[in-house]
Scaffold this active site. Structure first.
Site, PDB file in Angstrom:
ATOM      1  N   ASP A 153      37.517  -0.851   8.101  1.00  0.00           N
ATOM      2  CA  ASP A 153      37.445  -0.187   6.790  1.00  0.00           C
ATOM      3  C   ASP A 153      35.996  -0.217   6.306  1.00  0.00           C
ATOM      4  O   ASP A 153      35.164  -0.966   6.836  1.00  0.00           O
ATOM      5  CB  ASP A 153      38.348  -0.896   5.764  1.00  0.00           C
ATOM      6  CG  ASP A 153      38.286  -0.242   4.379  1.00  0.00           C
ATOM      7  OD1 ASP A 153      38.408   0.988   4.284  1.00  0.00           O
ATOM      8  OD2 ASP A 153      38.098  -0.971   3.377  1.00  0.00           O
ATOM      9  N   SER A 154      35.727   0.550   5.249  1.00  0.00           N
ATOM     10  CA  SER A 154      34.394   0.525   4.638  1.00  0.00           C
ATOM     11  C   SER A 154      34.086  -0.846   4.044  1.00  0.00           C
ATOM     12  O   SER A 154      32.925  -1.133   3.751  1.00  0.00           O
ATOM     13  CB  SER A 154      34.334   1.572   3.524  1.00  0.00           C
ATOM     14  OG  SER A 154      35.265   1.234   2.510  1.00  0.00           O
ATOM     15  N   CYS A 204      41.287   3.075   6.459  1.00  0.00           N
ATOM     16  CA  CYS A 204      40.501   3.677   5.381  1.00  0.00           C
ATOM     17  C   CYS A 204      40.878   5.153   5.305  1.00  0.00           C
ATOM     18  O   CYS A 204      40.714   5.880   6.299  1.00  0.00           O
ATOM     19  CB  CYS A 204      39.014   3.516   5.725  1.00  0.00           C
ATOM     20  SG  CYS A 204      37.897   4.298   4.549  1.00  0.00           S
ATOM     21  N   THR A 254      39.445   7.453   3.566  1.00  0.00           N
ATOM     22  CA  THR A 254      38.243   8.282   3.559  1.00  0.00           C
ATOM     23  C   THR A 254      37.719   8.479   4.985  1.00  0.00           C
ATOM     24  O   THR A 254      37.452   9.605   5.411  1.00  0.00           O
ATOM     25  CB  THR A 254      37.152   7.611   2.686  1.00  0.00           C
ATOM     26  OG1 THR A 254      37.712   7.288   1.418  1.00  0.00           O
ATOM     27  CG2 THR A 254      35.961   8.505   2.513  1.00  0.00           C
ATOM     28  N   CYS A 256      43.814   5.024  -1.429  1.00  0.00           N
ATOM     29  CA  CYS A 256      42.630   4.307  -0.953  1.00  0.00           C
ATOM     30  C   CYS A 256      43.110   2.889  -0.679  1.00  0.00           C
ATOM     31  O   CYS A 256      43.831   2.301  -1.493  1.00  0.00           O
ATOM     32  CB  CYS A 256      41.539   4.305  -2.019  1.00  0.00           C
ATOM     33  SG  CYS A 256      40.200   3.124  -1.696  1.00  0.00           S
ATOM     34  N   THR A 257      42.724   2.349   0.470  1.00  0.00           N
ATOM     35  CA  THR A 257      43.276   1.054   0.871  1.00  0.00           C
ATOM     36  C   THR A 257      42.756  -0.103   0.017  1.00  0.00           C
ATOM     37  O   THR A 257      43.297  -1.207   0.084  1.00  0.00           O
ATOM     38  CB  THR A 257      42.987   0.788   2.361  1.00  0.00           C
ATOM     39  OG1 THR A 257      41.565   0.860   2.584  1.00  0.00           O
ATOM     40  CG2 THR A 257      43.688   1.805   3.244  1.00  0.00           C
TER      41      THR A 257
END
Ligand code: DGL
Length: 256
Positions: A11-12, A74, A76, A184-185
């Protein structure tokens, strides 16, 4: 497929830990390596080119380390780079996430559904195609929440400024929606604050569905870890500090 038997989860930043929790519950014998790009979060306010470059760079590294599957935890990064990753690494099993509109629409036919997600996720064609599939059975309100993922990256999730930020995005929907899709996670970690703002609504996130999908795919490929293997979770972050790992641990074990 090169294998070290681990499943990489990307993830980000800290958000994918909400997906990781569901993965561990569904697949308790697997070994998970989690990587959060917290030094570069948030992705949801970057250009598509930047998100593409960061995601491809990190995923290449995870594949080089021999993961048997990669979960893009994620919304996005999945929306921007999911298709190109599958094209670039055709031998790797990728599982992505998308806003859980389907279960929400099925649970509330004729209902009113609020989708919260990053600006990038909601701007992309992929989201619009998904929403079009359900917008004749329910009313969908999509609200982009810039800054929210970044604020969650900072921890202190019960602070009043966080509730105020959420109020500024979705306060006008209080009493007007049946369900909230957390697209959004990062957002599952602020459900208590969203509930304070919106009152009694049902929440849907992509974690459990992603975990079931991974299990189905590993089962079909005969790649599930044996029941005798003890499961494991290992964290790494591009923000490689003790404080950051303390936050990762806190979110992994937090009561939700
Ligand atoms: N957690 C990510 C998502 O699911 C993005 C958060 C961010 O970095 O903006 O969209």
């Amino acid at each position: 497929m090169r294998e070290n038997g681990n499943i990489a989860v990307f993830d980000s930043g800290v958000g994918g830990i909400s997906v990781l929790r569901a993965l561990v519950e569904e697949l308790p014998h697997e070994r998970f390596s989690y990587f959060g790009d917290s030094a570069n979060a948030p992705y949801g306010e970057k250009s598509e080119a930047q998100i593409m470059r960061l995601t491809h760079g990190h995923v290449e590294n995870l594949i080089d380390h021999g993961a048997k599957a990669v979960v893009i935890a994620c919304n996005t990064a999945t929306s921007v780079a999911g298709a190109s990753l599958r094209e670039a690494y055709p031998d790797t099993l990728f599982i992505g996430v998308e806003p859980a509109l389907k279960p929400a629409a099925e649970a509330y036919p004729g209902g009113s559904i609020l989708v919260m997600a990053t600006p990038v996720t909601l701007a992309l064609e992929k989201y619009h195609e998904l929403a079009m599939t359900f917008d004749d059975t329910c009313t969908i309100h999509a609200v982009a929440c810039p800054e929210l993922a970044d604020r969650i990256e900072q921890g202190k999730l019960d602070a009043p400024d966080l509730r105020d930020l959420i109020e500024s995005y979705v306060g006008s929907y209080r009493g007007k929606v049946d369900a909230v899709v957390l697209g959004c996670t990062h957002y599952p970690f602020v459900v208590p604050a969203i509930r304070e703002v919106l009152g009694d609504v049902e929440f849907f996130d992509g974690g459990a569905g992603t975990a079931r999908q991974l299990k189905r795919r590993l089962t079909a490929m005969n790649e599930l870890a044996p029941d005798t293997q003890p499961g494991a979770v290992e964290f790494s972050s591009s923000l490689d500090t003790p404080e950051e790992y303390a936050l990762y641990d806190e979110l992994f074990s937090m009561d939700l």
